[in-house]
Design a protein around this motif. Structure first.
Motif, PDB file in Angstrom:
ATOM      1  N   LEU A 113      -1.267   3.449   4.456  1.00  0.00           N
ATOM      2  CA  LEU A 113       0.059   2.851   4.318  1.00  0.00           C
ATOM      3  C   LEU A 113       0.046   1.348   4.583  1.00  0.00           C
ATOM      4  CD1 LEU A 113       2.264   5.471   6.224  1.00  0.00           C
ATOM      5  CD2 LEU A 113       1.681   5.427   3.774  1.00  0.00           C
ATOM      6  N   TYR A 114       0.935   0.653   3.907  1.00  0.00           N
ATOM      7  CA  TYR A 114       1.227  -0.727   4.266  1.00  0.00           C
ATOM      8  C   TYR A 114       2.078  -0.722   5.537  1.00  0.00           C
ATOM      9  CZ  TYR A 114      -0.097  -2.364  -0.451  1.00  0.00           C
ATOM     10  OH  TYR A 114      -0.767  -2.678  -1.601  1.00  0.00           O
ATOM     11  N   SER A 115       1.924  -1.725   6.356  1.00  0.00           N
ATOM     12  CA  SER A 115       2.803  -1.877   7.514  1.00  0.00           C
ATOM     13  C   SER A 115       4.093  -2.565   7.078  1.00  0.00           C
ATOM     14  CB  SER A 115       2.116  -2.707   8.601  1.00  0.00           C
ATOM     15  OG  SER A 115       1.842  -4.018   8.132  1.00  0.00           O
ATOM     16  N   ALA A 116       5.118  -2.449   7.906  1.00  0.00           N
ATOM     17  CA  ALA A 116       6.422  -3.019   7.561  1.00  0.00           C
ATOM     18  C   ALA A 116       6.342  -4.514   7.318  1.00  0.00           C
ATOM     19  CB  ALA A 116       7.429  -2.707   8.667  1.00  0.00           C
ATOM     20  N   ASP A 117       5.565  -5.219   8.162  1.00  0.00           N
ATOM     21  CA  ASP A 117       5.524  -6.676   8.004  1.00  0.00           C
ATOM     22  C   ASP A 117       4.712  -7.113   6.797  1.00  0.00           C
ATOM     23  OD1 ASP A 117       3.020  -6.125   8.978  1.00  0.00           O
ATOM     24  OD2 ASP A 117       3.172  -7.378  10.761  1.00  0.00           O
ATOM     25  N   GLN A 118       3.997  -6.198   6.177  1.00  0.00           N
ATOM     26  CA  GLN A 118       3.326  -6.491   4.918  1.00  0.00           C
ATOM     27  C   GLN A 118       4.251  -6.300   3.723  1.00  0.00           C
ATOM     28  OE1 GLN A 118       0.129  -3.650   5.405  1.00  0.00           O
ATOM     29  NE2 GLN A 118      -1.365  -5.250   5.820  1.00  0.00           N
ATOM     30  N   LEU A 119       5.394  -5.683   3.951  1.00  0.00           N
ATOM     31  CA  LEU A 119       6.251  -5.271   2.850  1.00  0.00           C
ATOM     32  C   LEU A 119       7.594  -5.990   2.792  1.00  0.00           C
ATOM     33  CD1 LEU A 119       5.737  -1.407   3.167  1.00  0.00           C
ATOM     34  CD2 LEU A 119       4.987  -2.799   1.243  1.00  0.00           C
ATOM     35  N   ILE A 120       8.344  -5.905   3.868  1.00  0.00           N
ATOM     36  CA  ILE A 120       9.751  -6.297   3.813  1.00  0.00           C
ATOM     37  C   ILE A 120       9.986  -7.623   4.524  1.00  0.00           C
ATOM     38  CG2 ILE A 120      10.649  -3.960   3.526  1.00  0.00           C
ATOM     39  CD1 ILE A 120      11.093  -3.789   6.501  1.00  0.00           C
ATOM     40  N   SER A 121      11.094  -8.243   4.174  1.00  0.00           N
ATOM     41  CA  SER A 121      11.422  -9.551   4.723  1.00  0.00           C
ATOM     42  C   SER A 121      11.762  -9.445   6.205  1.00  0.00           C
ATOM     43  CB  SER A 121      12.610 -10.145   3.973  1.00  0.00           C
ATOM     44  OG  SER A 121      13.779  -9.378   4.225  1.00  0.00           O
ATOM     45  N   ILE A 122      11.677 -10.566   6.894  1.00  0.00           N
ATOM     46  CA  ILE A 122      12.024 -10.591   8.319  1.00  0.00           C
ATOM     47  C   ILE A 122      13.474 -10.182   8.547  1.00  0.00           C
ATOM     48  CG2 ILE A 122      12.307 -12.120  10.317  1.00  0.00           C
ATOM     49  CD1 ILE A 122       9.767 -13.561   9.408  1.00  0.00           C
ATOM     50  N   PRO A 123      14.446 -10.656   7.742  1.00  0.00           N
ATOM     51  CA  PRO A 123      15.819 -10.184   7.955  1.00  0.00           C
ATOM     52  C   PRO A 123      15.975  -8.667   7.830  1.00  0.00           C
ATOM     53  CG  PRO A 123      15.822 -12.163   6.603  1.00  0.00           C
ATOM     54  CD  PRO A 123      14.389 -11.731   6.730  1.00  0.00           C
ATOM     55  N   GLN A 316      -2.571   2.540  -2.269  1.00  0.00           N
ATOM     56  CA  GLN A 316      -3.550   2.907  -3.298  1.00  0.00           C
ATOM     57  C   GLN A 316      -3.423   2.088  -4.582  1.00  0.00           C
ATOM     58  OE1 GLN A 316      -4.239   7.135  -4.051  1.00  0.00           O
ATOM     59  NE2 GLN A 316      -4.321   6.728  -6.233  1.00  0.00           N
ATOM     60  N   ASN A 317      -2.194   1.875  -5.055  1.00  0.00           N
ATOM     61  CA  ASN A 317      -2.018   1.228  -6.348  1.00  0.00           C
ATOM     62  C   ASN A 317      -1.901  -0.295  -6.261  1.00  0.00           C
ATOM     63  OD1 ASN A 317      -1.957   3.794  -7.697  1.00  0.00           O
ATOM     64  ND2 ASN A 317       0.149   4.040  -6.985  1.00  0.00           N
ATOM     65  N   GLY A 318      -1.886  -0.821  -5.025  1.00  0.00           N
ATOM     66  CA  GLY A 318      -1.885  -2.262  -4.848  1.00  0.00           C
ATOM     67  C   GLY A 318      -0.609  -2.976  -5.224  1.00  0.00           C
ATOM     68  N   HIS A 319       0.535  -2.296  -5.174  1.00  0.00           N
ATOM     69  CA  HIS A 319       1.795  -2.907  -5.599  1.00  0.00           C
ATOM     70  C   HIS A 319       2.630  -3.388  -4.411  1.00  0.00           C
ATOM     71  CE1 HIS A 319       1.390  -0.252  -9.429  1.00  0.00           C
ATOM     72  NE2 HIS A 319       0.769  -1.405  -9.581  1.00  0.00           N
ATOM     73  N   ARG A 320       1.968  -4.001  -3.461  1.00  0.00           N
ATOM     74  CA  ARG A 320       2.651  -4.408  -2.225  1.00  0.00           C
ATOM     75  C   ARG A 320       3.865  -5.289  -2.495  1.00  0.00           C
ATOM     76  NH1 ARG A 320       2.422  -8.854   1.198  1.00  0.00           N
ATOM     77  NH2 ARG A 320       0.771  -9.811  -0.036  1.00  0.00           N
ATOM     78  N   GLU A 321       3.703  -6.302  -3.301  1.00  0.00           N
ATOM     79  CA  GLU A 321       4.790  -7.260  -3.529  1.00  0.00           C
ATOM     80  C   GLU A 321       5.995  -6.593  -4.176  1.00  0.00           C
ATOM     81  OE1 GLU A 321       5.610 -11.394  -5.996  1.00  0.00           O
ATOM     82  OE2 GLU A 321       3.552 -10.775  -5.557  1.00  0.00           O
ATOM     83  N   GLN A 322       5.751  -5.780  -5.202  1.00  0.00           N
ATOM     84  CA  GLN A 322       6.853  -5.121  -5.904  1.00  0.00           C
ATOM     85  C   GLN A 322       7.543  -4.080  -5.015  1.00  0.00           C
ATOM     86  OE1 GLN A 322       3.717  -5.403  -7.152  1.00  0.00           O
ATOM     87  NE2 GLN A 322       4.087  -7.007  -8.694  1.00  0.00           N
ATOM     88  N   ILE A 323       6.738  -3.346  -4.236  1.00  0.00           N
ATOM     89  CA  ILE A 323       7.319  -2.363  -3.304  1.00  0.00           C
ATOM     90  C   ILE A 323       8.226  -3.062  -2.300  1.00  0.00           C
ATOM     91  CG2 ILE A 323       6.809  -0.694  -1.490  1.00  0.00           C
ATOM     92  CD1 ILE A 323       4.141  -0.140  -2.955  1.00  0.00           C
ATOM     93  N   GLY A 324       7.749  -4.160  -1.737  1.00  0.00           N
ATOM     94  CA  GLY A 324       8.552  -4.882  -0.757  1.00  0.00           C
ATOM     95  C   GLY A 324       9.860  -5.375  -1.341  1.00  0.00           C
ATOM     96  N   THR A 325       9.823  -5.866  -2.581  1.00  0.00           N
ATOM     97  CA  THR A 325      11.042  -6.323  -3.237  1.00  0.00           C
ATOM     98  C   THR A 325      12.041  -5.176  -3.378  1.00  0.00           C
ATOM     99  OG1 THR A 325       9.812  -7.997  -4.478  1.00  0.00           O
ATOM    100  CG2 THR A 325      11.968  -7.396  -5.340  1.00  0.00           C
TER     101      THR A 325
END
Length: 425
Positions: A113-123, A316-325
């Motif tokens: 899993l990605y961690s929260a700080d790798q995904l979502i904004s600080i707010p 697995q699929n490497g879509h960190r940026e899109q997932i976070g958005t």
């Protein structure tokens, strides 16, 4: 809803460093240049008309209209199958990008899993209600994002209380037993509903532990399943409720929550522990009911059980940026309140919680909401919890049978929990 209490897991291989996004194509079905995110979610509806699929499809289309180049492919499954569906996908090397299910710790411990700080904004991170967000931590790193929550209260049938001459909701176990005796004398089929069957056993177990001053774990996160307080609690339930015929004709070990909810809505149950969605079911049945804090051994219980369901993102699929958005979009106040309000659940963000508290259409949820900050949760951050929960489902019902031995059964579960903890390290 599965949820859950926490804190204090050790596991090797948990990723804590931020990873750069790997922007690989997600398959030939997507238009050239688009990234398709696969989202698997649980269904909170109880019929096709209110399936969660409608919410996710609407949210996905809204998101796609605002974020060109990102597509959301939604699959929704019932709670009886969604956890296994995701586990099977992961085992087959086809993990979804996003999963909204009941537990995250096993996947986090495996470094998936990605961690929260790798995904979502600080707010967005800062908006989560702190006690619930901490429940998503492994080694003080958040991997599980709380999706929705609920707390438990005592529900009672006001008409049956009036018939039995009961003036108010019980605040102590002694008063609860006295009310159950009166309900039985008034001909109520199930004076107190006790679901220790496989559907709800871990939750019902925890409610009695908390009301008796115990719990699954201590402040350090160590299992305390066979504590004196827990043993005394189940000895009382065995002797003073089940042993005196106050839990109805069925065997509590084979009684599931939804069966009792259905019976409550038919006017056959005097009292039971329930979560907010029972209100909606009772109102649909035109049942007059009341809610009250959990009765405790000597007064109102010091805390109640909080339950959280989780959303997580696979690497697995490497879509960190899109997932976070997408997750930042999901947890906006309006989108989060839309889902929780529809299903009579509690928000996990401060902004949506505050909005719910200011809107009188949610007034009946306010007592549940007020309990959330001090609620106790399953030890969901422990990779051992899934196995411990399964053991509780299998064995806890026996403690309230006539020859049940709470000390022996809780001791056995404790030993298995400790052994699982050691094996998972």
């Amino acid at each position: 809803m599965q949820r859950r209490r926490f804190l204090g897991m050790t596991a090797a291989g948990v990723a804590t460093a931020a990873l750069a996004p790997v922007l690989t194509a997600c398959g030939s079905e997507s238009p050239v240049g688009d990234k398709k995110l696969k989202l698997v979610a649980a269904d909170y509806g109880d019929k096709p008309d209110n399936s969660s699929k409608k919410y996710w499809n609407s949210l996905a289309r809204d998101f796609e209209s605002k974020h060109k180049g990102i597509k959301i492919d939604v699959e929704v499954y019932s709670w009886t199958e969604v956890d296994k569906k995701v586990a099977d996908m992961v085992a087959a090397g086809k993990a979804p990008d996003i999963a909204q299910i009941g537990a995250y710790a096993d996947f986090a411990a495996a470094g998936k899993l990605y961690s929260a700080d790798q995904l979502i904004s600080i707010p967005t991170q800062a908006d989560f209600i702190t006690p619930i967000a901490k429940a998503g931590e492994v080694h003080r790193v958040q991997y599980g994002l709380p999706f929705v929550s609920s707390t438990r209260m005592l529900f009672y049938n006001q008409s049956l209380f009036t018939r039995a001459g009961i003036a108010k909701a019980p605040e102590t176990w002694e008063e609860l037993q006295a009310a159950a005796v009166k309900l039985k004398a008034a001909g109520v089929k199930i004076p107190f509903g006790l679901p220790l069957g496989p559907e709800e056993a871990p939750a019902e177990t925890m409610l009695w532990m908390l009301a008796g001053g115990g719990g699954y774990t201590d402040n350090t996160g160590a299992y305390t399943i066979n504590s004196d307080a827990n043993i005394k609690a189940f000895a009382w339930v065995r002797d003073e409720l089940v042993g005196k015929g106050l839990t109805g004709p069925g065997d509590p070990a084979r009684t599931n929550r939804q069966d009792l909810f259905d019976a409550f809505c038919k006017g056959e149950v005097g009292m039971l522990h329930g979560h907010p969605t029972l209100m909606q079911q009772a109102e649909n049945a035109k049942l007059k009911y009341g809610t009250a804090p959990l009765p405790g051994i000597k007064g109102k219980a010091a805390s109640t059980m909080g339950v959280a369901d989780w959303i997580m993102a696979f690497k697995q699929n490497g879509h960190r940026e899109q997932i976070g958005t997408f997750l930042d979009f999901l947890f906006t106040k309006e989108n989060h309140l839309s889902f929780t309000g529809q299903y009579q659940l509690l928000p996990v963000t401060e902004s949506a919680s505050a909005a719910m508290h200011l809107d009188r259409q949610y007034e009946k949820l306010w007592p549940f909401l007020d309990q959330l900050q001090n609620a106790d949760f399953y030890p969901a951050d422990k990779t051992s919890w899934a196995k411990v929960s399964a053991t509780i489902k299998e064995k806890i019902g026996s403690v309230v049978q006539k020859s049940g031995d709470p000390a022996a059964v809780l001791g056995e579960i404790q030993r298995e929990a400790e052994a699982t903890e050691l094996a998972d390290r």
